[in-house]
Design an enzyme around this catalytic site. Structure first.
Site, short mmCIF file in Angstrom:
data_model
loop_
_atom_site.label_atom_id
_atom_site.label_comp_id
_atom_site.label_asym_id
_atom_site.label_seq_id
_atom_site.Cartn_x
_atom_site.Cartn_y
_atom_site.Cartn_z
N ASP A 84 -5.79 -0.15 10.67
CA ASP A 84 -6.75 0.45 9.74
C ASP A 84 -6.58 1.97 9.63
O ASP A 84 -6.29 2.65 10.62
CB ASP A 84 -8.16 0.13 10.24
CG ASP A 84 -9.24 0.47 9.23
OD1 ASP A 84 -9.00 0.33 8.02
OD2 ASP A 84 -10.34 0.88 9.66
N SER A 217 -21.51 -0.17 8.32
CA SER A 217 -22.53 -0.18 9.37
C SER A 217 -23.84 0.45 8.91
O SER A 217 -24.91 0.09 9.40
CB SER A 217 -22.02 0.56 10.62
OG SER A 217 -20.94 -0.14 11.21
#
Length: 289
Positions: A84, A217
């Site tokens: 990532d 998140s």
């Protein structure tokens, strides 16, 4: 079971108007928690190792990657491995030999033309080696801005992904998925982000590859459900796991100040992360509005 392919998981999610969750892992406890949480939910999952996580591990990619591969192979649900936010071409070139089937190449900090050129080169290299590749256009909040400056606010003019640019960018780079800036912010510890669902709809209509939401998140459950219904097929989560782990360990050590055996508090942190994984996967599995 054998390591799953990120591209297949994301393509299936996109085709069924659902989303696969990709969790960033830093330690072995993160890996074990994500797999356990996904097994409890009965859902596939993606383990993500970021460039920053590699830097934290003294720049060594293989120890964490091999642990993730071993955990995936013993999992009862499909598990894929993804590298990532890669900005280093040197790190990109270590991807195939470490077991990764996919990579997110991040040149979004660069001006459009430079982002396009760098991403095109990365995509050509990745595809020649059988790697699925994700890129980013726009500026997701919480990261350094273009040129390495101060992070751009997620709601600032110019931060959001433009649908016409996105269509051209995907066509000219050949990437397999696109992370878009629609109001989420990296590393949020409060769940107060508001997404631009109108923009997301226009992006989904304009872009022929699956869309990815970073900084999830800080996005409330209802917003996540609406984002998946609006075209997001891959949802990235990192900070939520760290918050769950840290909170559980803090609570344990406050209640047990005499504790020195790291297994005692790490197991508590791992269990808290696993519960959060299961919760998030269940949220994303709910039917959209």
């Amino acid at each position: 079971m054998p390591l799953a392919a990120t591209g297949e998981l994301v393509a299936h999610a996109a085709g069924t108007r659902s989303a696969v969750t990709a969790f960033n892992v830093i330690t072995l406890e993160h890996i074990e928690a994500v797999v356990a949480g996904a097994e409890a939910a009965g859902a596939p999952v993606i383990l993500q190792v970021s460039e920053n996580a590699v830097k934290f591990r003294y720049g060594r990619l293989l120890p964490l990657a091999r642990a993730a591969v071993a955990a995936a192979e013993e999992a009862a649900v499909p598990v894929a491995l993804h590298l990532d936010h890669v900005q280093s071409d040197e790190l990109l070139r270590r991807t195939p030999g470490a077991g990764f089937g996919s990579v997110m190449y991040d040149a979004a900090r660069l001006p459009y033309a430079e982002n396009l050129a760098a991403t095109r080169a990365a995509a050509d290299w990745a595809h020649a080696r059988g790697l699925w590749i994700e890129a980013e256009l726009g500026e997701v909040g919480g990261k350094p801005g273009q040129g390495g400056g101060a992070p751009l606010d997620a709601h600032a003019p110019g931060a959001r992904t433009d649908p016409d640019e996105a269509r051209a960018f995907v066509a000219d780079t050949g990437v397999d998925a696109l992370a878009v800036a629609v109001g989420s912010v990296h590393a949020m510890t409060t769940r107060t982000a508001t997404l631009d669902h109108g923009l997301l709809g226009r992006l989904a209509a304009a872009v022929p590859v699956p869309l990815v939401l970073h900084g999830s998140s800080g996005v409330p459950d209802g917003e996540l459900v609406a984002a998946v219904a609006g075209g997001i097929a891959k949802v990235n989560v990192g900070t939520a796991l760290n918050a769950a782990m840290t909170g559980a360990i803090r609570g344990f050590l406050a209640a047990h100040p005499e504790a020195v055996d790291s297994r005692k508090y790490l197991s508590v942190g791992r269990e808290a992360m696993a519960r959060e994984v299961t919760r998030i996967v269940h949220v994303l599995g709910r039917p959209g509005p």
